[in-house]
Design a protein around this motif. Structure first.
Motif, PDB file in Angstrom:
ATOM      1  N   ASP A  85      28.963  81.687  94.365  1.00 53.06           N
ATOM      2  CA  ASP A  85      30.090  82.663  94.048  1.00 53.06           C
ATOM      3  C   ASP A  85      29.839  83.288  92.747  1.00 53.06           C
ATOM      4  N   GLY A  86      28.876  82.935  91.914  1.00 55.56           N
ATOM      5  CA  GLY A  86      28.440  83.689  90.785  1.00 55.56           C
ATOM      6  C   GLY A  86      29.237  82.908  89.769  1.00 55.56           C
ATOM      7  N   SER A  87      29.773  81.775  89.865  1.00 50.67           N
ATOM      8  CA  SER A  87      30.350  80.989  88.714  1.00 50.67           C
ATOM      9  C   SER A  87      29.171  80.039  88.217  1.00 50.67           C
ATOM     10  N   ILE A  88      29.293  79.425  87.075  1.00 52.26           N
ATOM     11  CA  ILE A  88      28.615  78.283  86.457  1.00 52.26           C
ATOM     12  C   ILE A  88      29.295  77.216  86.428  1.00 52.26           C
ATOM     13  N   GLU A  89      28.972  76.034  86.614  1.00 52.52           N
ATOM     14  CA  GLU A  89      29.340  74.757  86.459  1.00 52.52           C
ATOM     15  C   GLU A  89      28.547  73.996  85.551  1.00 52.52           C
ATOM     16  N   VAL A  90      29.024  73.689  84.419  1.00 50.03           N
ATOM     17  CA  VAL A  90      28.337  72.978  83.289  1.00 50.03           C
ATOM     18  C   VAL A  90      28.764  71.456  83.263  1.00 50.03           C
ATOM     19  N   VAL A  91      27.808  70.695  83.250  1.00 54.62           N
ATOM     20  CA  VAL A  91      28.180  69.120  83.191  1.00 54.62           C
ATOM     21  C   VAL A  91      27.322  68.547  82.076  1.00 54.62           C
ATOM     22  N   ILE A  92      28.330  68.171  81.148  1.00 53.51           N
ATOM     23  CA  ILE A  92      27.899  67.802  79.957  1.00 53.51           C
ATOM     24  C   ILE A  92      28.160  66.230  79.478  1.00 53.51           C
ATOM     25  N   SER A  93      27.524  65.481  79.153  1.00 55.80           N
ATOM     26  CA  SER A  93      27.723  64.027  78.665  1.00 55.80           C
ATOM     27  C   SER A  93      27.488  63.832  77.066  1.00 55.80           C
ATOM     28  N   GLN A  94      28.315  63.495  76.256  1.00 57.66           N
ATOM     29  CA  GLN A  94      28.187  63.174  74.830  1.00 57.66           C
ATOM     30  C   GLN A  94      27.701  61.852  74.703  1.00 57.66           C
ATOM     31  N   SER A  95      27.157  61.773  73.542  1.00 58.18           N
ATOM     32  CA  SER A  95      26.751  60.573  73.264  1.00 58.18           C
ATOM     33  C   SER A  95      27.826  59.373  72.638  1.00 58.18           C
ATOM     34  N   THR A  96      29.093  60.000  72.508  1.00 57.03           N
ATOM     35  CA  THR A  96      30.282  59.022  72.448  1.00 57.03           C
ATOM     36  C   THR A  96      30.919  58.589  73.634  1.00 57.03           C
ATOM     37  N   GLY A  97      30.396  58.962  74.714  1.00 55.11           N
ATOM     38  CA  GLY A  97      30.854  58.582  76.223  1.00 55.11           C
ATOM     39  C   GLY A  97      31.743  59.535  76.844  1.00 55.11           C
ATOM     40  N   LEU A  98      32.200  60.731  76.148  1.00 60.93           N
ATOM     41  CA  LEU A  98      33.025  61.856  76.833  1.00 60.93           C
ATOM     42  C   LEU A  98      32.008  62.672  77.592  1.00 60.93           C
ATOM     43  N   VAL A  99      32.652  62.945  78.912  1.00 57.89           N
ATOM     44  CA  VAL A  99      31.779  63.714  79.835  1.00 57.89           C
ATOM     45  C   VAL A  99      32.640  64.917  80.201  1.00 57.89           C
ATOM     46  N   GLU A 100      31.922  65.888  80.131  1.00 58.84           N
ATOM     47  CA  GLU A 100      32.908  67.194  80.447  1.00 58.84           C
ATOM     48  C   GLU A 100      32.383  68.075  81.817  1.00 58.84           C
ATOM     49  N   VAL A 101      33.201  68.708  82.487  1.00 54.59           N
ATOM     50  CA  VAL A 101      32.879  69.345  83.450  1.00 54.59           C
ATOM     51  C   VAL A 101      33.702  70.858  83.391  1.00 54.59           C
ATOM     52  N   GLN A 102      32.904  71.744  83.074  1.00 51.38           N
ATOM     53  CA  GLN A 102      33.343  73.262  83.251  1.00 51.38           C
ATOM     54  C   GLN A 102      32.718  74.120  84.067  1.00 51.38           C
ATOM     55  N   SER A 103      33.662  74.921  84.609  1.00 49.62           N
ATOM     56  CA  SER A 103      33.059  76.187  85.554  1.00 49.62           C
ATOM     57  C   SER A 103      33.867  77.344  84.823  1.00 49.62           C
TER      58      SER A 103
END
Length: 104
Positions: A85-103
């Motif tokens: 649909d033209g959007s972008i999903e960004v999945v990021i894992s940080q060394s602190t254990g935090l995981v982010e999912v952004q669209s």
């Protein structure tokens, strides 16, 4: 930040899904200033790397060091995934254990 390398290896064909964000490919580095209300301001160096393996995503890694001492500060890694649909999903894992999912 400045782009300090060329894009990914020409030996690996780029998946058509990543073409709209292929300008990210390569290694980027720069210096910055950081600060939070609870700590003193600080200077840092940051490296970001965007690469592809021929799959429909871009792999991402980020590392940050203190400018003066070279001491490691932060690191994270993940994937940038263009959607039909033209959007972008960004999945990021940080060394602190935090995981982010952004669209966006």
């Amino acid at each position: 930040m400045e782009d300090v390398t060329a894009t990914a290896s020409p030996d690996i064909p780029m998946h058509p899904a990543i073409a709209p964000i292929s300008y990210l490919l390569g290694t980027w580095k720069g210096q910055g200033e950081g600060g939070f209300p609870t700590i003193n301001s600080f200077s840092y160096v940051e490296h970001l790397n965007f690469s592809h393996s021929g799959k429909p995503f871009i792999a991402y890694t980020q590392k940050t060091w203190k400018l003066n001492s070279g001491e490691p500060m932060h690191a994270e890694s993940g994937f940038w995934r263009p959607k039909p649909d033209g959007s972008i999903e960004v999945v990021i894992s940080q060394s602190t254990g935090l995981v982010e999912v952004q669209s966006f």
